[in-house]
Enzyme design. Structure first.
Site, PDB file in Angstrom:
ATOM      1  N   MET A  58       0.830  -1.205   0.000  1.00 26.64           N
ATOM      2  CA  MET A  58       0.000   0.000   0.000  1.00 26.64           C
ATOM      3  C   MET A  58       0.864   1.255   0.000  1.00 26.64           C
ATOM      4  O   MET A  58       2.021   1.235   0.413  1.00 26.64           O
ATOM      5  CB  MET A  58      -0.970   0.035   1.183  1.00 26.64           C
ATOM      6  CG  MET A  58      -0.365   0.408   2.494  1.00 26.64           C
ATOM      7  SD  MET A  58      -1.520   0.832   3.840  1.00 26.64           S
ATOM      8  CE  MET A  58      -3.100   0.372   3.285  1.00 26.64           C
ATOM      9  N   CYS A  59       0.252   2.338  -0.481  1.00 29.71           N
ATOM     10  CA  CYS A  59       0.862   3.667  -0.418  1.00 29.71           C
ATOM     11  C   CYS A  59      -0.267   4.659  -0.139  1.00 29.71           C
ATOM     12  O   CYS A  59      -1.245   4.302   0.507  1.00 29.71           O
ATOM     13  CB  CYS A  59       1.617   3.985  -1.712  1.00 29.71           C
ATOM     14  SG  CYS A  59       0.563   4.139  -3.170  1.00 29.71           S
ATOM     15  N   HIS A  60      -0.149   5.866  -0.617  1.00 28.19           N
ATOM     16  CA  HIS A  60      -1.185   6.869  -0.365  1.00 28.19           C
ATOM     17  C   HIS A  60      -2.430   6.622  -1.218  1.00 28.19           C
ATOM     18  O   HIS A  60      -3.534   6.548  -0.687  1.00 28.19           O
ATOM     19  CB  HIS A  60      -0.630   8.275  -0.618  1.00 28.19           C
ATOM     20  CG  HIS A  60      -1.608   9.364  -0.342  1.00 28.19           C
ATOM     21  ND1 HIS A  60      -1.934   9.762   0.925  1.00 28.19           N
ATOM     22  CD2 HIS A  60      -2.359  10.122  -1.179  1.00 28.19           C
ATOM     23  CE1 HIS A  60      -2.840  10.727   0.873  1.00 28.19           C
ATOM     24  NE2 HIS A  60      -3.113  10.959  -0.400  1.00 28.19           N
TER      25      HIS A  60
END
Length: 102
Positions: A58-60
């Site tokens: 995951m990231c932003h």
């Protein structure tokens, strides 16, 4: 590239979540049990990523995690991108910590 919704990733028992956001982004919001390796350091820290289980990335918003998922997959890691990143995780009402330090 394999992808999964935040709700489906959260439903995986004992999921190994890799957060590839930068340190300052973790100060805003984070998933408490996620493992943090910023995308810019992933190449040199690749040995920290397990190869014996699925890694949920995951990231932003999903862009950097897609890059990381492609990179990891090309190196034999069973990596799955969490669609929409922590923004979608938050919108789905899933548990996370807002503010503070990691």
């Amino acid at each position: 590239m394999k992808s999964i919704s935040p709700a489906d990733a959260h439903a995986v028992a004992d999921a190994w979540i890799l957060d590839v956001r930068e340190d300052h982004e973790l100060e805003q919001a984070r998933v408490d049990d996620a493992h943090h390796i910023p995308l810019g350091t992933l190449v040199e820290r690749l040995d920290e990523v397990p190869r014996d289980r699925t890694v949920y990335v995951m990231c932003h918003g999903g862009g950097r995690s897609a890059q990381a998922t492609e990179y990891l997959s090309a190196r034999g890691v069973d990596a799955v991108n969490i669609s929409g990143g922590i923004m979608e995780w938050h919108r789905a009402g899933l548990p996370l910590t807002i503010g503070g330090t990691a």
